[in-house]
Motif scaffolding. Structure first.
Motif, short mmCIF file in Angstrom:
data_model
loop_
_atom_site.label_atom_id
_atom_site.label_comp_id
_atom_site.label_asym_id
_atom_site.label_seq_id
_atom_site.Cartn_x
_atom_site.Cartn_y
_atom_site.Cartn_z
N MET A 196 48.32 59.67 81.70
CA MET A 196 48.28 59.89 83.15
C MET A 196 46.93 59.50 83.72
N ASP A 197 45.89 59.52 82.87
CA ASP A 197 44.56 59.11 83.32
C ASP A 197 44.40 57.59 83.33
N TRP A 198 45.32 56.90 82.62
CA TRP A 198 45.24 55.43 82.54
C TRP A 198 45.96 54.84 83.75
N ASP A 199 45.34 54.94 84.89
CA ASP A 199 45.97 54.53 86.15
C ASP A 199 45.97 53.01 86.28
N VAL A 200 46.74 52.36 85.41
CA VAL A 200 46.77 50.90 85.39
C VAL A 200 47.54 50.37 86.59
N ASP A 201 47.19 49.16 86.99
CA ASP A 201 47.95 48.44 88.00
C ASP A 201 49.09 47.71 87.28
N GLY A 202 50.30 48.19 87.49
CA GLY A 202 51.44 47.67 86.74
C GLY A 202 51.69 46.19 86.96
N ALA A 203 51.51 45.72 88.20
CA ALA A 203 51.75 44.32 88.51
C ALA A 203 50.77 43.43 87.75
N HIS A 204 49.51 43.85 87.69
CA HIS A 204 48.50 43.07 86.98
C HIS A 204 48.79 43.04 85.49
N MET A 205 49.14 44.19 84.91
CA MET A 205 49.41 44.24 83.48
C MET A 205 50.61 43.36 83.11
N ALA A 206 51.67 43.43 83.92
CA ALA A 206 52.86 42.63 83.64
C ALA A 206 52.56 41.14 83.75
N GLU A 207 51.79 40.76 84.76
CA GLU A 207 51.47 39.35 84.93
C GLU A 207 50.58 38.83 83.80
N ARG A 208 49.61 39.64 83.39
CA ARG A 208 48.71 39.20 82.32
C ARG A 208 49.49 38.95 81.02
N CYS A 209 50.40 39.88 80.67
CA CYS A 209 51.16 39.69 79.43
C CYS A 209 52.12 38.51 79.55
N GLY A 210 52.69 38.33 80.73
CA GLY A 210 53.54 37.17 80.95
C GLY A 210 52.77 35.87 80.77
N LEU A 211 51.53 35.86 81.21
CA LEU A 211 50.70 34.67 81.05
C LEU A 211 50.40 34.38 79.58
N PHE A 212 50.24 35.44 78.78
CA PHE A 212 49.99 35.19 77.36
C PHE A 212 51.25 34.63 76.68
N VAL A 213 52.42 35.08 77.13
CA VAL A 213 53.65 34.49 76.62
C VAL A 213 53.68 33.00 76.94
N ILE A 214 53.26 32.64 78.15
CA ILE A 214 53.19 31.23 78.55
C ILE A 214 52.20 30.47 77.66
N ILE A 215 51.06 31.10 77.35
CA ILE A 215 50.07 30.48 76.47
C ILE A 215 50.71 30.14 75.12
N ALA A 216 51.41 31.12 74.55
CA ALA A 216 52.02 30.91 73.23
C ALA A 216 53.13 29.86 73.30
N LEU A 217 53.95 29.89 74.34
CA LEU A 217 55.00 28.88 74.48
C LEU A 217 54.39 27.49 74.70
N GLY A 218 53.31 27.44 75.45
CA GLY A 218 52.63 26.16 75.67
C GLY A 218 52.10 25.59 74.36
N GLU A 219 51.58 26.46 73.50
CA GLU A 219 51.08 26.00 72.20
C GLU A 219 52.23 25.47 71.36
N SER A 220 53.41 26.11 71.47
CA SER A 220 54.58 25.65 70.75
C SER A 220 54.98 24.24 71.19
N ILE A 221 54.97 24.01 72.48
CA ILE A 221 55.31 22.68 73.00
C ILE A 221 54.24 21.67 72.61
N LEU A 222 52.98 22.10 72.61
CA LEU A 222 51.89 21.21 72.19
C LEU A 222 52.07 20.76 70.74
#
Length: 392
Positions: free
Chosen positions: A196-222
């Motif tokens: 409850m003390d970890w008042d994270v911004d959910g939108a930011h956290m979701a977008e950051r992890c989505g971007l890492f998925v893109i990084i990994a998929l991009g490496e696969s295509i590379l």
């Protein structure tokens, strides 16, 4: 008269307070290189021990990235001190990435030193940034510092050792790193943190992890593109190239078509976003990213050796999609209040399990096995997409 100290934290409440900044994307470039190093390292050491070492290094790389994403969820990267901190982490990440191929060889101490310095240094910066801002968060990062300092001892100790001793010491370090959030960073005398003390911004956290998925998929295509460019063009290589590309598209579809958006909506409207961020975005994205890396290795195996598959190669061609589907199934299960994981994903895992005896009994080629696993991924993507659209 004392001049007020400018806050280094994000100011919540604004419409763009949780946006991912350009310096965060710049920081991610180092991890594109790290993911490439991991996949190349596994290809160069395609043995059970090589797979274990790659897993350990991947877990370390993911932990560095995700802990930094938690930090920038609270810190404002537009402030100069925060930018400088991220750029310093980039330098450390570049050193760490260059040492990955020889992390269990001559560059073990470099890898361990870079990792420990980044983990402890970033936490010290957080304590400095949080001074006078949030007593609960300050205590939280004090506990984190204790855990990371203890794990740093094992990282550095392992860096001085060789062979099995290094492997065992680094296993202890990784275990300490990974178990600490699940124990809420409990420290004798300091107690434990609360999600409850970890008042994270959910939108930011979701977008950051989505971007890492893109990084990994991009490496696969590379990997697919670079490998295909060096091969003679024939039916087998063209087929492998097409199958690899369709597989990457199917993986993108499985994660981004509906799952990522629904999970982002859930964490943004949760009363305890810290709990969801810890389980769904910190722990359960590990198999998702790991599955993509394995699929990148599998794609290269299919392209280079389409007519034959060694047992280890078969395990990777089957294991990559299975790990990816398992991670997505658990992620969607816990982030969408489902009674069960998605039926489409469970069916996909069952089909991949059926392929195991078929592959060994019929001696399927790498290309045939790649076609089969890609077909399973396409089926799962289409099944879930059509089902959810019909529900809507």
């Amino acid at each position: 008269m004392n001049t007020p100290v400018e806050s280094l934290l994000r100011q919540r409440g604004h419409h763009d307070s949780g946006k991912v900044t350009m310096v965060e994307l710049f920081f991610d470039l180092v991890f594109v290189f790290a993911v490439t190093q991991l996949s190349h390292g596994l290809l160069a050491h395609l043995t059970p021990l090589g797979a274990l070492h790659t897993l350990m290094l991947f877990m370390a790389v993911w932990w560095l990235w995700t802990f930094t994403s938690w930090a920038t969820n609270w810190l404002d990267p537009e402030k100069v001190p925060v930018r400088l901190m991220l750029l310093g982490l980039m330098l450390g990440g570049l050193l760490l990435s260059t040492s990955i191929p020889e992390a269990f060889g001559e560059k073990g101490l470099l890898f361990a030193s870079a990792f420990a310095a980044m983990q402890v240094g970033r936490t010290l910066f957080m304590l400095w940034a949080l001074r006078g801002e949030s007593p609960n968060q300050f205590r939280n990062f004090t506990r984190i510092l204790v855990w990371l300092s203890v794990s740093a001892v094992f990282w550095l100790w392992g860096g001085f050792e060789e062979g099995n001793s290094r492997t065992l010491l680094w296993m202890v370090a990784i275990a300490l790193e990974y178990v600490s959030p699940s124990l809420a960073f409990w420290v004798p005398g300091l107690g434990r943190s609360s999600t409850m003390d970890w008042d994270v911004d959910g939108a930011h956290m979701a977008e950051r992890c989505g971007l890492f998925v893109i990084i990994a998929l991009g490496e696969s295509i590379l990997v697919t593109g670079a490998t295909f460019a060096e091969l003679a063009v024939d039916r087998a290589t063209v087929a492998g190239f097409v199958v690899s590309f369709i597989g990457s598209v199917a993986m993108w579809w499985v994660y981004f078509d509906t799952g990522a958006e629904r999970a982002a909506h859930r964490i943004q409207h949760s009363d305890d976003p810290g709990r969801i961020a810890r389980l769904a975005y910190t722990y359960l994205h590990l198999p998702i990213i790991g599955g993509i890396i394995l699929c990148a290795v599998a794609d290269e195996l299919v392209l280079v050796h389409p007519g034959h598959a060694e047992p280890m190669g078969m395990a990777i061609i089957l294991g990559g999609p299975a790990l990816y589907l398992l991670g997505n199934a658990l992620f969607k299960w816990v982030s969408n209040d489902r009674r069960l994981p998605p039926l489409s994903h469970l069916a996909g895992l069952l089909l991949l399990a059926v392929l195991v005896p078929l592959a060994t009994g019929l001696h399927l080629s790498a290309l045939s096995l790649g076609v089969s696993t890609t077909a399973v991924m396409v089926l799962v993507a289409a099944w879930e997409s059509l089902t959810l659209r019909r529900i809507r």
